[in-house]
Design an enzyme around this catalytic site. Structure first.
Site, PDB file in Angstrom:
ATOM      1  N   ASP A  29       0.793  -1.195  -0.006  1.00  0.00           N
ATOM      2  CA  ASP A  29       0.034   0.123   0.120  1.00  0.00           C
ATOM      3  C   ASP A  29       0.928   1.316   0.040  1.00  0.00           C
ATOM      4  O   ASP A  29       0.377   2.150   0.693  1.00  0.00           O
ATOM      5  CB  ASP A  29      -0.955   0.040   1.084  1.00  0.00           C
ATOM      6  N   LYS A 136      -6.571  -4.716  -3.590  1.00  0.00           N
ATOM      7  CA  LYS A 136      -7.130  -5.677  -2.369  1.00  0.00           C
ATOM      8  C   LYS A 136      -8.249  -4.938  -1.891  1.00  0.00           C
ATOM      9  O   LYS A 136      -7.991  -3.617  -1.538  1.00  0.00           O
ATOM     10  CB  LYS A 136      -5.992  -6.307  -1.465  1.00  0.00           C
ATOM     11  N   CYS A 169      -2.657  -2.900   7.439  1.00  0.00           N
ATOM     12  CA  CYS A 169      -2.696  -3.482   6.350  1.00  0.00           C
ATOM     13  C   CYS A 169      -1.345  -4.526   6.503  1.00  0.00           C
ATOM     14  O   CYS A 169      -1.331  -5.658   5.866  1.00  0.00           O
ATOM     15  CB  CYS A 169      -2.642  -3.012   5.071  1.00  0.00           C
TER      16      CYS A 169
END
Length: 231
Positions: A29, A136, A169
């Protein structure tokens, strides 16, 4: 180059066994909305991104090291369909409670929506054609994606984890991967959070119970493998 023989990384709380031929790097990310001053977190929420900015060159170094040793690099982006049909009611409520509903219009487009500028990777990262980019819809990179299948197809058994945010995450992906049976090593100096307290808390979780949960190291210890093998 280091061969594909088993090696050991000096990690905490125990040495991390690693076979480079079956290892992949996850860059989690590192996208504009989380990491760029003009992204949603930096611009719209006023988050201090200094810790996030600091890890960018370290991750770049690890990426180059992995490319040199033919280690697969996988980039993830937290993102959703434009109609938000893949946002669970639970996630939307949680993100709304936190002050940033998925789909909110920000400085770089709608927050966490695929195709918007905010979900693009930072300019510091340019995936090669041989590398993978995964969109995702959850905090874990293994939920509603084919990441596990891609890794299994390549015989991957070991994962190096980097990115943001450490407690969200990164930790979610780490715990999921561990339960799937992957050997997981968190590179703590290549991860960051918007709060150092939360970053350290995530590391403490992984180090909990004397190694029953996992391993933590720094990028320097990983890169030192080359030096040890060349002696």
């Amino acid at each position: 180059m280091i061969g594909h023989a088993s090696l050991s990384v000096a990690a905490t709380p125990h040495p991390f066994p690693i076979a480079l031929g079956t290892t992949a790097l996850l860059v989690i990310d590192m996208q504009h909305d989380f990491c760029h001053p003009d992204g949603f977190c930096g611009h719209n929420l006023g988050v201090d991104l200094s810790a996030v900015t600091a890890i960018v060159p370290r991750i770049q170094t690890v990426v180059e090291w992995c490319r040199h040793h033919d280690i697969l690099v996988v980039y993830t982006r937290e993102s959703h369909r434009a109609d938000l049909s893949d946002v669970s009611p639970s996630k939307q409520l949680r993100y709304t409670n936190a002050g940033y509903p998925v789909g909110t219009l920000g400085n770089m487009g709608r927050f966490l929506v695929q195709g918007e500028a905010g979900t693009a990777l930072l300019d510091a990262f340019h995936p090669l054609p041989t590398e993978r980019t995964i969109d995702k819809p959850a905090q874990s990179a293994f939920v509603a994606t084919d990441l596990e299948a891609q890794l299994r197809d390549r015989g991957i058994t070991h994962l190096l984890l980097t990115g943001v945010t450490t407690e969200c995450c990164v930790l979610g992906t780490y715990r999921h991967a561990s339960d799937l049976g992957f050997y997981c090593l968190l590179l703590e100096d290549c991860c960051a959070a918007f709060s150092d307290t939360e970053h350290q808390a995530a590391i403490a979780v992984i180090l909990g119970e004397n190694g029953a949960i996992g391993w933590v190291a720094t990028s320097d210890t990983l890169l030192a493998l080359k030096e040890r093998r060349s002696l």
